[in-house]
Motif scaffolding. Structure first.
Motif, mmCIF file in Angstrom:
data_model
loop_
_atom_site.group_PDB
_atom_site.id
_atom_site.type_symbol
_atom_site.label_atom_id
_atom_site.label_comp_id
_atom_site.label_asym_id
_atom_site.label_seq_id
_atom_site.Cartn_x
_atom_site.Cartn_y
_atom_site.Cartn_z
ATOM 1 N N VAL A 1 111.298 45.504 -58.138
ATOM 2 C CA VAL A 1 110.785 45.799 -56.800
ATOM 3 C C VAL A 1 111.923 45.753 -55.784
ATOM 4 C CG1 VAL A 1 109.302 44.967 -54.926
ATOM 5 C CG2 VAL A 1 108.428 45.040 -57.265
ATOM 6 N N SER B 1 113.107 48.919 -53.717
ATOM 7 C CA SER B 1 112.683 48.847 -52.313
ATOM 8 C C SER B 1 113.851 48.683 -51.351
ATOM 9 C CB SER B 1 111.721 47.671 -52.115
ATOM 10 O OG SER B 1 110.560 47.846 -52.886
ATOM 11 N N ARG C 1 108.852 39.524 -53.647
ATOM 12 C CA ARG C 1 108.243 40.850 -53.813
ATOM 13 C C ARG C 1 107.725 41.367 -52.472
ATOM 14 N NH1 ARG C 1 105.248 39.655 -57.732
ATOM 15 N NH2 ARG C 1 106.331 40.696 -59.413
ATOM 16 N N SER C 2 107.064 40.517 -51.715
ATOM 17 C CA SER C 2 106.493 40.900 -50.427
ATOM 18 C C SER C 2 107.564 41.318 -49.427
ATOM 19 C CB SER C 2 105.670 39.731 -49.875
ATOM 20 O OG SER C 2 105.176 40.023 -48.603
ATOM 21 N N LYS D 1 109.025 44.749 -50.421
ATOM 22 C CA LYS D 1 108.111 45.837 -50.098
ATOM 23 C C LYS D 1 108.045 46.082 -48.588
ATOM 24 C CE LYS D 1 105.185 45.634 -54.196
ATOM 25 N NZ LYS D 1 103.851 45.344 -54.722
ATOM 26 N N ALA E 1 109.002 49.533 -46.563
ATOM 27 C CA ALA E 1 108.066 50.152 -45.621
ATOM 28 C C ALA E 1 108.722 50.347 -44.263
ATOM 29 C CB ALA E 1 106.803 49.305 -45.495
#
Length: 115
Positions: free
Chosen positions: A37, A41, A81-82, A85, A89
């Motif tokens: 990720v 990302s 992970r958050s 991401k 975004a």
């Protein structure tokens, strides 16, 4: 000839033994997932950096001399992970136009792993 999974499991056991952490259970697939990720990302070199910082957070949350808490490990992986991401975004939004007013960059979850 060993498979990649067998090699990773052996390498993990060797590292844990070298650091005198034989009692620690590492979810290799979860670590690799979080690394993936971060790599996709952010940028590829973010993968090892992300997993290192998540591991450091777990170590600090567990405290010196205490056994690691599996929930601390999961929380650190979830936070990493958050953040990755959210970064992706925000980058996508910046490319598409200007960042949302007041976003100020990637949102960072608060709290220490294990809280």
């Amino acid at each position: 000839m060993k498979t990649q999974d067998e090699t990773l499991e052996e390498w993990c056991r060797l590292l844990l033994r070298a650091f005198e952490l034989e009692d620690v259970d590492v979810d290799i697939n979860e670590v690799l997932s979080v690394a993936g990720v971060a790599a996709h990302s952010v940028v590829r070199p973010a993968a090892p950096l992300t997993t290192f910082i998540a591991g450091l957070a777990v170590g600090l949350a567990s405290g010196p001399g205490q056994a690691p808490d599996p929930s601390s490990m999961q929380k650190a992986m979830d936070v990493a992970r958050s953040v990755a991401k959210a970064y992706a975004a925000d980058e996508a939004q910046t490319v598409a136009g200007s960042p949302a007013e007041g976003s100020g960059g990637a949102s960072v979850p608060t709290g220490t792993p294990g809280e």
